[in-house]
Write a protein that holds these residues in place. Structure first.
Motif, mmCIF file in Angstrom:
data_model
loop_
_atom_site.group_PDB
_atom_site.id
_atom_site.type_symbol
_atom_site.label_atom_id
_atom_site.label_comp_id
_atom_site.label_asym_id
_atom_site.label_seq_id
_atom_site.Cartn_x
_atom_site.Cartn_y
_atom_site.Cartn_z
ATOM 1 N N PRO A 77 0.821 -1.219 0.000
ATOM 2 C CA PRO A 77 0.000 0.000 0.000
ATOM 3 C C PRO A 77 0.856 1.272 0.000
ATOM 4 O O PRO A 77 0.497 2.275 -0.631
ATOM 5 C CB PRO A 77 -0.811 -0.110 1.297
ATOM 6 N N LEU A 78 1.983 1.196 0.698
ATOM 7 C CA LEU A 78 2.896 2.344 0.745
ATOM 8 C C LEU A 78 3.468 2.611 -0.651
ATOM 9 O O LEU A 78 3.499 3.758 -1.122
ATOM 10 C CB LEU A 78 4.019 2.029 1.739
ATOM 11 N N VAL A 79 3.908 1.553 -1.336
ATOM 12 C CA VAL A 79 4.468 1.700 -2.688
ATOM 13 C C VAL A 79 3.394 2.227 -3.644
ATOM 14 O O VAL A 79 3.636 3.164 -4.427
ATOM 15 C CB VAL A 79 5.022 0.345 -3.194
ATOM 16 N N ASP A 80 2.200 1.641 -3.564
ATOM 17 C CA ASP A 80 1.113 2.022 -4.478
ATOM 18 C C ASP A 80 0.754 3.498 -4.341
ATOM 19 O O ASP A 80 0.377 4.144 -5.319
ATOM 20 C CB ASP A 80 -0.131 1.169 -4.208
ATOM 21 N N LYS A 81 0.829 4.003 -3.122
ATOM 22 C CA LYS A 81 0.453 5.396 -2.895
ATOM 23 C C LYS A 81 1.642 6.339 -3.127
ATOM 24 O O LYS A 81 1.474 7.429 -3.685
ATOM 25 C CB LYS A 81 -0.060 5.553 -1.451
ATOM 26 N N ALA A 82 2.822 5.919 -2.734
ATOM 27 C CA ALA A 82 3.974 6.837 -2.782
ATOM 28 C C ALA A 82 4.451 7.082 -4.213
ATOM 29 O O ALA A 82 4.783 8.224 -4.577
ATOM 30 C CB ALA A 82 5.122 6.283 -1.938
ATOM 31 N N VAL A 83 4.527 6.038 -5.024
ATOM 32 C CA VAL A 83 5.173 6.200 -6.332
ATOM 33 C C VAL A 83 4.455 7.227 -7.212
ATOM 34 O O VAL A 83 5.109 8.095 -7.805
ATOM 35 C CB VAL A 83 5.348 4.823 -7.021
ATOM 36 N N PRO A 84 3.098 7.206 -7.286
ATOM 37 C CA PRO A 84 2.440 8.267 -8.075
ATOM 38 C C PRO A 84 2.708 9.663 -7.505
ATOM 39 O O PRO A 84 2.788 10.639 -8.264
ATOM 40 C CB PRO A 84 0.953 7.906 -7.974
ATOM 41 N N GLU A 85 2.876 9.752 -6.186
ATOM 42 C CA GLU A 85 3.165 11.063 -5.586
ATOM 43 C C GLU A 85 4.563 11.547 -5.984
ATOM 44 O O GLU A 85 4.760 12.727 -6.283
ATOM 45 C CB GLU A 85 3.048 10.968 -4.063
ATOM 46 N N TRP A 86 5.538 10.633 -5.982
ATOM 47 C CA TRP A 86 6.889 11.018 -6.411
ATOM 48 C C TRP A 86 6.865 11.441 -7.886
ATOM 49 O O TRP A 86 7.548 12.386 -8.282
ATOM 50 C CB TRP A 86 7.877 9.867 -6.203
ATOM 51 N N ARG A 87 6.065 10.754 -8.695
ATOM 52 C CA ARG A 87 6.010 11.095 -10.120
ATOM 53 C C ARG A 87 5.344 12.456 -10.328
ATOM 54 O O ARG A 87 5.786 13.244 -11.177
ATOM 55 C CB ARG A 87 5.270 10.002 -10.890
ATOM 56 N N ALA A 88 4.292 12.737 -9.534
ATOM 57 C CA ALA A 88 3.635 14.053 -9.636
ATOM 58 C C ALA A 88 4.601 15.150 -9.180
ATOM 59 O O ALA A 88 4.618 16.261 -9.741
ATOM 60 C CB ALA A 88 2.365 14.061 -8.786
ATOM 61 N N THR A 89 5.399 14.843 -8.168
ATOM 62 C CA THR A 89 6.402 15.810 -7.699
ATOM 63 C C THR A 89 7.406 16.101 -8.809
ATOM 64 O O THR A 89 7.808 17.251 -9.031
ATOM 65 C CB THR A 89 7.127 15.239 -6.456
ATOM 66 N N LEU A 90 7.785 15.045 -9.503
ATOM 67 C CA LEU A 90 8.710 15.202 -10.623
ATOM 68 C C LEU A 90 8.090 16.093 -11.710
ATOM 69 O O LEU A 90 8.753 17.010 -12.228
ATOM 70 C CB LEU A 90 9.003 13.802 -11.183
ATOM 71 N N ASP A 91 6.820 15.838 -12.050
ATOM 72 C CA ASP A 91 6.121 16.695 -13.016
ATOM 73 C C ASP A 91 6.248 18.164 -12.612
ATOM 74 O O ASP A 91 6.583 19.021 -13.430
ATOM 75 C CB ASP A 91 4.625 16.344 -13.063
ATOM 76 N N ALA A 92 5.964 18.438 -11.339
ATOM 77 C CA ALA A 92 5.939 19.830 -10.872
ATOM 78 C C ALA A 92 7.344 20.426 -10.842
ATOM 79 O O ALA A 92 7.561 21.566 -11.286
ATOM 80 C CB ALA A 92 5.307 19.890 -9.479
ATOM 81 N N LEU A 93 8.322 19.661 -10.340
ATOM 82 C CA LEU A 93 9.681 20.209 -10.200
ATOM 83 C C LEU A 93 10.308 20.493 -11.558
ATOM 84 O O LEU A 93 11.050 21.463 -11.723
ATOM 85 C CB LEU A 93 10.563 19.235 -9.402
ATOM 86 N N LEU A 94 10.011 19.643 -12.527
ATOM 87 C CA LEU A 94 10.651 19.803 -13.838
ATOM 88 C C LEU A 94 10.086 20.982 -14.619
ATOM 89 O O LEU A 94 10.608 21.332 -15.675
ATOM 90 C CB LEU A 94 10.566 18.506 -14.648
#
Lengths: 246, 246
Positions: free
Chosen positions: B117-134
């Motif tokens: 559950p941690l992986v399922d929730k965290a990975v999309p959040e890291w990817r959204a963070t990447l979208d925003a930071l880039l």
């Protein structure tokens, strides 16, 4: 036993390469381009394929070490190159080939007969070489060891107090007695393992690494097959030696 | 989803540390001392102990990376710090503690419930963070990933094409599904393992390393216990990222 230089060649990067003979054993010494300070020494181990065949790879390693200010030296292994064959080891090698060809497990007896006589004969020779080299004004301690038959490296690290750090290349066919000796090794170790080397017994390599008594030991495992050690892994091994020999 | 900066602090080495919030998730961005060129980005993973507790160690890693010209960013994990608890994960953690206290083996069910559950929730959040930071002018690709919960790192390396290289810290309790995902990972990996970490399942770490599909993968195993990663191992991980992000 004095060491006699037999050949001398200045390489294009200023490294001096000299062939030598010690009690009939051929060896090679590489020293960095001339400077006032004596150079710490790295003993370069190698597989039992004969010094002439190994020369290009050994010279390349020695020249990298010379760029860091280190001298390097190596000697022919017992039973290799132009030295007399070791009949018992040759017989064990035949037994090994028969076992592999028949798909049979390689017994502890075969491994012991293959490796232990080589270790028993080679290690005193490396120590005598060290005695002779350390009398030269251009060479000084501390001494490092790098590469070659891993069981020789383990024994040398266990018994030779002048060796302060060792880079070992994981290999197969490690006698149980050598694993036990590994528990008595205390010097810093850097162990290179080719993870996808199909000719290598990875589990035996991991067990040997686990056995080492050293408080500082590093396992550096990479891909690239038996001879495909990546450049960055070679550089990391060089940095390890430099860290412990300065 | 836009990113809002919440705090800003110039550190004594010129690194700019900014807190941010993205869809309610707190994060931190470190950028090197001002220069004209946008900086490649390292995503800094961390264990689920809460960003405030992890801040000193993360800032130290970010400052080292900044000295190499890299920006670093991290976000709070689901269920950690000030974020809402994940009830299912908390229940699995209780089940894990009961199993360990009773000396029972930890079942695959507990491991899956604890980690997936941690992986399922965290990975999309890291990817959204990447979208925003880039989208920020001071940040650019390529992107590296370093550290944290290893199962999150595996999933991110498997699914996020903007991540070109990853440093992973070996850890226990790896779901079978994550080992299978590891087979699909193709980017260069540098895996740190503390060989004498008694709280860690070394065999599971070695199996995961073996599973990775990457043609270039390096296992760097050292002594020093769970938190005793030697300085030279941290430096080697930094060199690995620099090699693949330049």
């Amino acid at each position: 036993m004095p060491l006699h230089f037999t050949t001398e060649q200045r390489l294009d990067d200023g490294v001096l390469e000299r062939g030598f003979s010690l009690d009939g054993i051929p060896g090679i010494l590489w020293t960095p381009a001339p400077s006032s300070a004596p150079a710490p020494l790295i003993l370069l181990g190698h597989p039992p394929l004969g010094l002439p065949a190994m020369h290009p790879r050994l010279a390349a390693r020695a020249r990298l070490a010379a760029a860091d200010g280190f001298a390097s030296a190596t000697i022919e292994l017992p039973g290799s190159g132009e030295r007399p064959r070791l009949d018992a080891v040759d017989q064990a090698r035949s037994a090994l080939r028969r076992a592999l060809a028949a798909g049979e497990p390689v017994s502890d007896e075969i491994i012991d007969a293959l490796v232990l006589p080589l270790v028993d004969k080679a290690v005193p020779e490396w120590r005598a070489t060290l005695d002779a080299l350390l009398t030269l004004p251009e060479i000084t301690g501390p001494v490092g060891y790098s590469g070659g038959v891993i069981s020789i490296g383990v024994r040398l690290a266990a018994v030779e107090p002048r060796v302060v750090a060792a880079v070992l290349y994981a290999g197969s066919y490690i006698p149980r007695a050598i694993v036990e000796e590994a528990r008595t090794v205390g010097i810093p170790l850097h162990v290179l393992l080719q993870w996808d080397d199909e000719g290598n017994d990875r589990q035996a390599a991991l067990e040997l690494f686990d056995a080492f008594g050293s408080r500082e030991k590093c396992l550096n495992a990479n891909m690239g097959g038996h001879t495909g050690v990546p450049a960055h892994a070679g550089e990391a091994a060089g940095r390890f030696l430099a860290r412990h020999m300065r």
